[in-house]
Write an enzyme that holds these catalytic residues in place. Sequence first.
Site, PDB file in Angstrom:
ATOM      1  N   LYS A  24       0.856  -1.190   0.000  1.00 50.13           N
ATOM      2  CA  LYS A  24       0.000   0.000   0.000  1.00 50.13           C
ATOM      3  C   LYS A  24       0.885   1.229   0.000  1.00 50.13           C
ATOM      4  O   LYS A  24       1.947   1.250   0.620  1.00 50.13           O
ATOM      5  CB  LYS A  24      -0.912   0.013   1.228  1.00 50.13           C
ATOM      6  CG  LYS A  24      -1.736   1.302   1.373  1.00 50.13           C
ATOM      7  CD  LYS A  24      -2.550   1.326   2.662  1.00 50.13           C
ATOM      8  CE  LYS A  24      -3.259   2.670   2.835  1.00 50.13           C
ATOM      9  NZ  LYS A  24      -4.062   2.743   4.063  1.00 50.13           N
TER      10      LYS A  24
ATOM     11  N   GLU B  55      -8.890  11.759  12.974  1.00 50.58           N
ATOM     12  CA  GLU B  55      -8.120  10.560  13.296  1.00 50.58           C
ATOM     13  C   GLU B  55      -7.206  10.751  14.506  1.00 50.58           C
ATOM     14  O   GLU B  55      -6.226  11.512  14.460  1.00 50.58           O
ATOM     15  CB  GLU B  55      -7.289  10.118  12.089  1.00 50.58           C
ATOM     16  CG  GLU B  55      -6.569   8.806  12.321  1.00 50.58           C
ATOM     17  CD  GLU B  55      -6.016   8.205  11.038  1.00 50.58           C
ATOM     18  OE1 GLU B  55      -5.449   7.103  11.108  1.00 50.58           O
ATOM     19  OE2 GLU B  55      -6.155   8.829   9.963  1.00 50.58           O
TER      20      GLU B  55
END
Length: 399
Positions: free
Chosen positions: A145, A199
């Site tokens: 990723k 977050e």
Amino acid sequence: MSKAVASQTVTQMLDLFENESSCFFASPTGALITKGIRTKVSCEGKIDHWEELPARVSRILQEAKNVANENPIVLGALPFDRYHPIHLFVPNEIVRSAIVPSSSDMKRQQHQSAAYTITPVPSAQQFIACVDSALKLLHDSRLTKVVLSRTLQLRTKYTINVKEMIANLARRNSDGYTFAITIPQPEAGARTLIGASPELLVSRFGNQITVNPLAGSIARSDDPAEDKRRADELFSSYKNRREHAIVIDAVKQALHPLCQQLHVPPAPELIKTSTMWHLSTVMKGVLADANTTSLELAVALHPTPAVCGTPTDKALEAIRDIEPFDRAYYTGMVGWCDSAGDGEWVVTIRCADIQDQLVQLYAGAGIVAESKPMEELAETSAKFQTMLAAMGLVECEAL
């Protein structure tokens, strides 16, 4: 000097904010505003110095505590790339308050896109090419990723109203984390890192820690039926669930050596902001060593695959090769740590870097083998909307 005041609205808190010398940080636990710098924490911009940083900060906080006979904090921002300079300091003054909602906070800057010269870097077509390059790397290497981002550079002849932007962000982000970190520029005036992050990288109170990684996102819709359809699509998406699992595995690996207990839910849940749906996992743990500080935990976690990729070294290399700009503090972390080790650190996303009449916005997307370039472009465009709305700019053709 530290003091607590009665619960206040964001507007009341921001009456204390001074553009050249203040910082603001708000979370669901409350808000604080600082004034001035008592002690600056220096760092040479080398990777090994990050490992030494928590111990250095603990010594500085203990010295400040001995002098002032109070519980001081260090506050500031750390960059994405560990070779870049940090901005951490012990403030002269701290004011803390719980935040209460008020209709008086409903202020908006009313500007048209025409009031700004808008330059996307990279352009939409260039970003699609960047994603294509990343997908080739994912197929040809052991990279699993990589997170790619882009910016919008907005230049205006108007003075940017930082206080109003903070108020707008905090009003729309009461369940998240709003910040404005003033970074002194000796020869160029103040620079402000401002944002509304959903977050939480890590919080630590006593020996209890909370971590809330987000990975896997989709834009919201004003139509309730379509909004629900998109949420359901995200929750059932193999691509997004896999992207999320990569992040959770990396966070678990980083935390296990530091925790005697760590609870990880078996599946993510959906959370929403004003602009996005996210896959979210709230992880809670008990520290193995009660002396481990919130900053030490944050350094151990940064950067997670949610903002970088995996493996980290390969993802960093790809980002440096593909992205045509310097992230600086974007996808780094912002927060605070006190002399007891308690604190909150959030991932620096949904943010902008403001200096004089230039505003630089950032947005990114996680790229895995199943990613589609146009969908990743759409995700970044949606993420820009948080800061654009705070500026009173709802539509932007340059997206």
